[in-house]
Write a protein that holds these residues in place. Structure first.
Motif, PDB file in Angstrom:
ATOM      1  N   VAL A  38      24.862  51.498 -14.566  1.00  0.00           N
ATOM      2  CA  VAL A  38      23.821  50.481 -14.785  1.00  0.00           C
ATOM      3  C   VAL A  38      23.026  50.263 -13.500  1.00  0.00           C
ATOM      4  O   VAL A  38      21.786  50.231 -13.510  1.00  0.00           O
ATOM      5  N   LYS A  39      23.730  50.116 -12.377  1.00  0.00           N
ATOM      6  CA  LYS A  39      23.064  49.923 -11.086  1.00  0.00           C
ATOM      7  C   LYS A  39      22.195  51.132 -10.745  1.00  0.00           C
ATOM      8  O   LYS A  39      21.060  50.982 -10.263  1.00  0.00           O
ATOM      9  N   ALA A  40      22.738  52.334 -10.976  1.00  0.00           N
ATOM     10  CA  ALA A  40      21.990  53.545 -10.662  1.00  0.00           C
ATOM     11  C   ALA A  40      20.706  53.629 -11.493  1.00  0.00           C
ATOM     12  O   ALA A  40      19.659  54.048 -10.987  1.00  0.00           O
ATOM     13  N   TYR A  41      20.801  53.224 -12.740  1.00  0.00           N
ATOM     14  CA  TYR A  41      19.623  53.276 -13.619  1.00  0.00           C
ATOM     15  C   TYR A  41      18.497  52.406 -13.070  1.00  0.00           C
ATOM     16  O   TYR A  41      17.337  52.836 -12.995  1.00  0.00           O
ATOM     17  N   PHE A  42      18.851  51.198 -12.666  1.00  0.00           N
ATOM     18  CA  PHE A  42      17.817  50.279 -12.189  1.00  0.00           C
ATOM     19  C   PHE A  42      17.340  50.617 -10.775  1.00  0.00           C
ATOM     20  O   PHE A  42      16.284  50.142 -10.346  1.00  0.00           O
ATOM     21  N   LYS A  43      18.115  51.434 -10.055  1.00  0.00           N
ATOM     22  CA  LYS A  43      17.713  51.848  -8.712  1.00  0.00           C
ATOM     23  C   LYS A  43      17.146  53.265  -8.686  1.00  0.00           C
ATOM     24  O   LYS A  43      16.869  53.804  -7.619  1.00  0.00           O
ATOM     25  N   LEU A  44      16.967  53.853  -9.860  1.00  0.00           N
ATOM     26  CA  LEU A  44      16.613  55.261  -9.940  1.00  0.00           C
ATOM     27  C   LEU A  44      15.330  55.594  -9.195  1.00  0.00           C
ATOM     28  O   LEU A  44      15.198  56.677  -8.620  1.00  0.00           O
ATOM     29  N   SER A  45      14.398  54.675  -9.173  1.00  0.00           N
ATOM     30  CA  SER A  45      13.126  54.929  -8.474  1.00  0.00           C
ATOM     31  C   SER A  45      13.326  55.020  -6.965  1.00  0.00           C
ATOM     32  O   SER A  45      12.461  55.528  -6.246  1.00  0.00           O
ATOM     33  N   GLN A  46      14.480  54.536  -6.463  1.00  0.00           N
ATOM     34  CA  GLN A  46      14.758  54.580  -5.026  1.00  0.00           C
ATOM     35  C   GLN A  46      15.395  55.900  -4.596  1.00  0.00           C
ATOM     36  O   GLN A  46      15.486  56.186  -3.403  1.00  0.00           O
ATOM     37  N   TYR A  47      15.841  56.684  -5.577  1.00  0.00           N
ATOM     38  CA  TYR A  47      16.470  57.968  -5.255  1.00  0.00           C
ATOM     39  C   TYR A  47      15.437  58.933  -4.692  1.00  0.00           C
ATOM     40  O   TYR A  47      14.355  59.108  -5.250  1.00  0.00           O
ATOM     41  N   GLN A  48      15.771  59.554  -3.572  1.00  0.00           N
ATOM     42  CA  GLN A  48      14.883  60.527  -2.925  1.00  0.00           C
ATOM     43  C   GLN A  48      15.244  61.934  -3.388  1.00  0.00           C
ATOM     44  O   GLN A  48      16.368  62.404  -3.161  1.00  0.00           O
ATOM     45  N   MET A  49      14.314  62.595  -4.030  1.00  0.00           N
ATOM     46  CA  MET A  49      14.569  63.859  -4.717  1.00  0.00           C
ATOM     47  C   MET A  49      15.097  64.972  -3.808  1.00  0.00           C
ATOM     48  O   MET A  49      15.781  65.877  -4.273  1.00  0.00           O
ATOM     49  N   GLU A  50      14.800  64.903  -2.520  1.00  0.00           N
ATOM     50  CA  GLU A  50      15.247  65.988  -1.631  1.00  0.00           C
ATOM     51  C   GLU A  50      16.730  65.879  -1.297  1.00  0.00           C
ATOM     52  O   GLU A  50      17.322  66.807  -0.731  1.00  0.00           O
ATOM     53  N   ASN A  51      17.339  64.754  -1.634  1.00  0.00           N
ATOM     54  CA  ASN A  51      18.755  64.560  -1.352  1.00  0.00           C
ATOM     55  C   ASN A  51      19.614  64.811  -2.585  1.00  0.00           C
ATOM     56  O   ASN A  51      19.105  64.878  -3.708  1.00  0.00           O
ATOM     57  N   SER A  52      20.913  64.934  -2.383  1.00  0.00           N
ATOM     58  CA  SER A  52      21.851  65.166  -3.480  1.00  0.00           C
ATOM     59  C   SER A  52      21.946  63.936  -4.373  1.00  0.00           C
ATOM     60  O   SER A  52      22.262  62.836  -3.898  1.00  0.00           O
ATOM     61  N   PHE A  53      21.675  64.116  -5.663  1.00  0.00           N
ATOM     62  CA  PHE A  53      21.805  62.994  -6.590  1.00  0.00           C
ATOM     63  C   PHE A  53      23.265  62.577  -6.725  1.00  0.00           C
ATOM     64  O   PHE A  53      23.581  61.393  -6.811  1.00  0.00           O
ATOM     65  N   ALA A  54      24.155  63.567  -6.746  1.00  0.00           N
ATOM     66  CA  ALA A  54      25.581  63.262  -6.877  1.00  0.00           C
ATOM     67  C   ALA A  54      26.048  62.370  -5.735  1.00  0.00           C
ATOM     68  O   ALA A  54      26.763  61.384  -5.950  1.00  0.00           O
ATOM     69  N   ALA A  55      25.652  62.710  -4.511  1.00  0.00           N
ATOM     70  CA  ALA A  55      26.041  61.907  -3.352  1.00  0.00           C
ATOM     71  C   ALA A  55      25.468  60.498  -3.459  1.00  0.00           C
ATOM     72  O   ALA A  55      26.131  59.515  -3.118  1.00  0.00           O
ATOM     73  N   TRP A  56      24.239  60.394  -3.925  1.00  0.00           N
ATOM     74  CA  TRP A  56      23.593  59.088  -4.100  1.00  0.00           C
ATOM     75  C   TRP A  56      24.352  58.258  -5.120  1.00  0.00           C
ATOM     76  O   TRP A  56      24.616  57.065  -4.909  1.00  0.00           O
ATOM     77  N   LEU A  57      24.744  58.880  -6.228  1.00  0.00           N
ATOM     78  CA  LEU A  57      25.474  58.175  -7.281  1.00  0.00           C
ATOM     79  C   LEU A  57      26.869  57.769  -6.805  1.00  0.00           C
ATOM     80  O   LEU A  57      27.328  56.654  -7.070  1.00  0.00           O
TER      81      LEU A  57
END
Length: 205
Positions: free
Chosen positions: A55-74
């Motif tokens: 749920v938190k990841a969904y609402f913060k999704l716009s903050q994810y930087q595409m050049e980085n690992s999504f798995a690590a971010w999650l």
């Protein structure tokens, strides 16, 4: 883990295809749940914390930087969610965690021993012993070992998740293995298989 696929799914969600988020959840739900359980959360708490993470990841999704690992971010969100949860609760005594883990391992061995080939059974037994040893480590060492040997994150990714330097990640892994070997020695074990597994990290998680 496929970073390209992760980024494509994230882009789809951000473009309005919210159903694509279900694919992200399906891909990572077992991994996140496993991480939370390995860090001492009960099955029910792990389920709730995993749900909170997504749920938190969904609402913060716009903050994810595409050049980085999504798995690590999650995973970082999951770790922070777990830390927030523990700050509000009394810590679980390590002996209780060890006891529960040992009981689970023994049940699994009993259920599998009759039908599993000998070598496979021995491998399961080895992994069970290593997991019990893992729970003797300080929490941060345990987390880093799980991230490295269960999820195969790079030192850079682990550093980002945990919030420490890459050098400290490397040192933590070295110290964790050293402690595991010491614990094995204190238990009176002289199994070459256990020592070898601790040395190379394979089979620890």
């Amino acid at each position: 883990m496929d970073p390209a696929t992760d980024q494509a799914l994230v882009e789809e969600v951000l473009m309005g295809r919210k159903e694509s988020y279900a694919s992200i959840v399906d891909k990572y739900k077992n991994k996140i749940y496993g991480l939370l359980r390995s860090m001492g959360a009960t099955p029910i708490d792990a389920q709730d914390l995993a749900q909170d993470t997504f749920v938190k990841a969904y609402f913060k999704l716009s903050q994810y930087q595409m050049e980085n690992s999504f798995a690590a971010w999650l995973y970082k969100i999951a770790v922070n969610t777990l830390n927030d949860f523990y700050r509000k609760k009394i810590p679980i005594p390590i002996e209780n965690v060890n006891e529960a883990l040992e009981q689970k391992t023994q049940r699994g061995q009993h259920e599998q021993s009759a039908n599993v080939p000998e070598q496979k059974y021995l491998n399961k037994e080895l992994r069970g012993e290593l997991r019990k040893l893992l729970y003797t480590l300080p929490e941060q060492y345990r987390l880093i070992m799980i991230l490295k040997y269960s999820s195969d994150f790079s030192y850079r990714e682990i550093a980002s998740i945990v919030g420490i330097s890459e050098r400290k990640v490397s040192n933590s892994i070295f110290q964790a293995k050293k402690r595991l070997k010491k614990q094995l020695g204190q238990k009176g074990g002289d199994s070459f298989g256990l020592l070898e597994s601790i040395a190379n990290g394979k089979g620890i998680i």
